[in-house]
Motif scaffolding. Structure first.
Motif, PDB file in Angstrom:
ATOM      1  N   LEU A 211     108.963  -2.089  92.720  1.00 36.81           N
ATOM      2  CA  LEU A 211     107.731  -1.299  92.735  1.00 36.81           C
ATOM      3  C   LEU A 211     107.960  -0.005  93.488  1.00 36.81           C
ATOM      4  O   LEU A 211     108.556  -0.010  94.582  1.00 36.81           O
ATOM      5  CB  LEU A 211     106.598  -2.084  93.398  1.00 36.81           C
ATOM      6  N   LEU A 212     107.485   1.078  92.948  1.00 37.57           N
ATOM      7  CA  LEU A 212     107.546   2.380  93.611  1.00 37.57           C
ATOM      8  C   LEU A 212     106.144   2.734  94.096  1.00 37.57           C
ATOM      9  O   LEU A 212     105.216   2.863  93.296  1.00 37.57           O
ATOM     10  CB  LEU A 212     108.057   3.454  92.660  1.00 37.57           C
ATOM     11  N   SER A 213     105.994   2.856  95.422  1.00 40.43           N
ATOM     12  CA  SER A 213     104.679   3.095  96.025  1.00 40.43           C
ATOM     13  C   SER A 213     104.599   4.522  96.567  1.00 40.43           C
ATOM     14  O   SER A 213     105.503   4.981  97.260  1.00 40.43           O
ATOM     15  CB  SER A 213     104.420   2.092  97.155  1.00 40.43           C
ATOM     16  N   ALA A 214     103.529   5.214  96.214  1.00 39.34           N
ATOM     17  CA  ALA A 214     103.340   6.590  96.680  1.00 39.34           C
ATOM     18  C   ALA A 214     102.948   6.662  98.145  1.00 39.34           C
ATOM     19  O   ALA A 214     103.095   7.697  98.784  1.00 39.34           O
ATOM     20  CB  ALA A 214     102.272   7.280  95.831  1.00 39.34           C
ATOM     21  N   GLN A 215     102.434   5.565  98.699  1.00 38.31           N
ATOM     22  CA  GLN A 215     102.049   5.510 100.103  1.00 38.31           C
ATOM     23  C   GLN A 215     101.973   4.044 100.512  1.00 38.31           C
ATOM     24  O   GLN A 215     102.279   3.155  99.716  1.00 38.31           O
ATOM     25  CB  GLN A 215     100.694   6.185 100.316  1.00 38.31           C
ATOM     26  N   THR A 216     101.617   3.787 101.746  1.00 35.77           N
ATOM     27  CA  THR A 216     101.486   2.416 102.229  1.00 35.77           C
ATOM     28  C   THR A 216     100.167   1.818 101.731  1.00 35.77           C
ATOM     29  O   THR A 216      99.109   2.432 101.866  1.00 35.77           O
ATOM     30  CB  THR A 216     101.530   2.370 103.764  1.00 35.77           C
TER      31      THR A 216
END
Length: 415
Positions: free
Chosen positions: A351-356
């Motif tokens: 998974l690629l997350s833009a933020q926490t």
């Protein structure tokens, strides 16, 4: 002689009209007492008193009836008889005392009581009895004709508050307080001040003991009380437009304002949940006329972006309304799901997350029956998610990942 007496009386009335017209009492425990701040003038109550008494001149007195370690039962009315295993009211530092020191105001509604019991013994008390105590105190203030603001819980660690369940309880009490008394009558000392990873006080606000706020924390508390604008002081700024539009991976924001104070500044703040805001830019007033202000947020968060203006003047600070602008980009993207079909004990997802984000992972069958559920956190960047599936029967399944403010991702896999 009668004429002289009448003149003196009129002078007294006129003097009364031009002097401070409001009075405040604060009941609570160590946060209201200023613990964690040094010098004590940095505490939120002291800052509040200085601003409204010495800068604006509209408050004549602020009474701090707060004692460190006090639980909410200590603030109950003097006539209240507690259960055998609960503390009784302190007659010198409770709501009855607060109402008494405010009683001499000609207009009772010009008196305000802040109730600030953030955590003491809440690990022992039920949420129902906490709400009962706060409601009893609140009703007592309103019965006296005064106004009342209930301050929420705050994050805490140490002793029983190291237990994750107790930490969650503080968050639930916060939500229960806001729900019961309404946003208009509460002040939030919790959201935006805690670390999502462990519900502790954010390091920049922690005095070092995990319980109390430092000077920066008390400054934040003061600004939250100030933003409530409890005295409805008029704002010289006239804000006539505040809008935002998404285009080309950016959000363009505009507002029109007419200023009467040359020292006015606009701090544009952004949030992903509408509660916890961060500063992204500061613009100075263009002059004492109606002017258009513009800023382009070139790094908006995926999904929902909330914006507001923190408007500062020489002697006042208020917040604008909050606007919502949606960024269609997903905040969490599935870059890989393997093996699919599953032929090993675990299903793995990249998974690629833009933020926490905090999130919940569930596995459902096509009929909607849940086979697996886990709360987790996604850090900014690449994340690897391991989902045990050895217990699943053969068939088709749905991996559901919920994150952020109601966002979700669905992916199918088979076994």
């Amino acid at each position: 002689m009668k004429r002289l007496h009448l003149i003196c009386l009129l002078l007294a009335v006129c003097c009364q009209e031009i002097t401070a017209q409001y009075r405040v009492a604060v009941i609570g425990s160590s946060t209201a007492g200023g613990t964690g701040a040094w010098p004590l003038d940095s505490a939120w109550v002291r800052r509040f008193n200085y601003h409204y008494k010495h800068q604006l001149g509209i408050v004549d007195s602020t009474y701090t009836l707060a004692v460190g370690g006090y639980p909410v039962y200590k603030g109950m009315p003097g006539s209240y008889v507690p259960p055998p295993d609960r503390d009784g009211p302190d007659h010198n530092n409770n709501v009855t005392k607060a109402n008494a020191v405010l009683a001499s105001l000609p207009v009772p509604a010009n008196a305000i009581v802040f109730v600030n019991y953030p955590s003491n013994k809440y690990e022992q008390y039920s949420i129902a009895e906490i709400m009962f105590c706060l409601q009893t105190i609140y009703d007592s203030v309103l019965k006296a004709g005064h106004r009342c603001y209930i301050i929420t819980t705050q994050p805490r660690t140490g002793g029983p508050f190291d237990d994750p369940a107790v930490k969650r309880k503080l968050a639930v009490i916060k939500d229960s307080t806001i729900q019961r008394f309404g946003v208009a009558n509460t002040i939030n000392f919790y959201d935006g001040l805690y670390n999502p990873a462990d519900s502790s006080i954010l390091a920049k606000y922690n005095s070092g003991d995990g319980i109390h706020y430092n000077n920066a924390g008390h400054r934040e508390l003061f600004e939250r009380v100030l933003a409530k604008n409890v005295f409805a002081t008029p704002l010289p700024v006239k804000l006539t437009k505040f809008i935002g539009n998404y285009s080309n991976a950016s959000i363009a924001l505009q507002w029109t304002a007419e200023c009467t104070d040359p020292n006015t500044s606009f701090t544009l703040q952004r949030s992903t949940d509408g509660r916890n805001f961060e500063n992204i830019t500061v613009l100075k007033a263009k002059g004492l006329r109606s002017s258009l202000y513009e800023f382009t947020d070139r790094q908006p968060s995926p999904g929902k972006n909330f914006y507001r203006l923190r408007i500062s003047e020489t002697a006042s600070l208020v917040m604008s309304n909050v606007i919502l602008v949606k960024n269609p980009q997903e905040g969490l993207q599935v870059k890989g799901l393997y093996p699919n079909p599953v032929n090993q004990p675990d299903l793995e997802a990249e998974l690629l997350s833009a933020q926490t984000y905090s999130g919940i992972v569930t596995v459902l069958n096509t009929a909607g029956m849940s086979f697996y559920r886990k709360e987790t956190n996604f850090e900014k960047g690449l994340n690897k998610l391991i989902v045990p599936v050895q217990f699943l029967p053969h068939g088709q399944f749905i991996l559901c990942i919920r994150y952020g403010d109601g966002n979700s991702i669905l992916r199918t896999f088979s076994k």
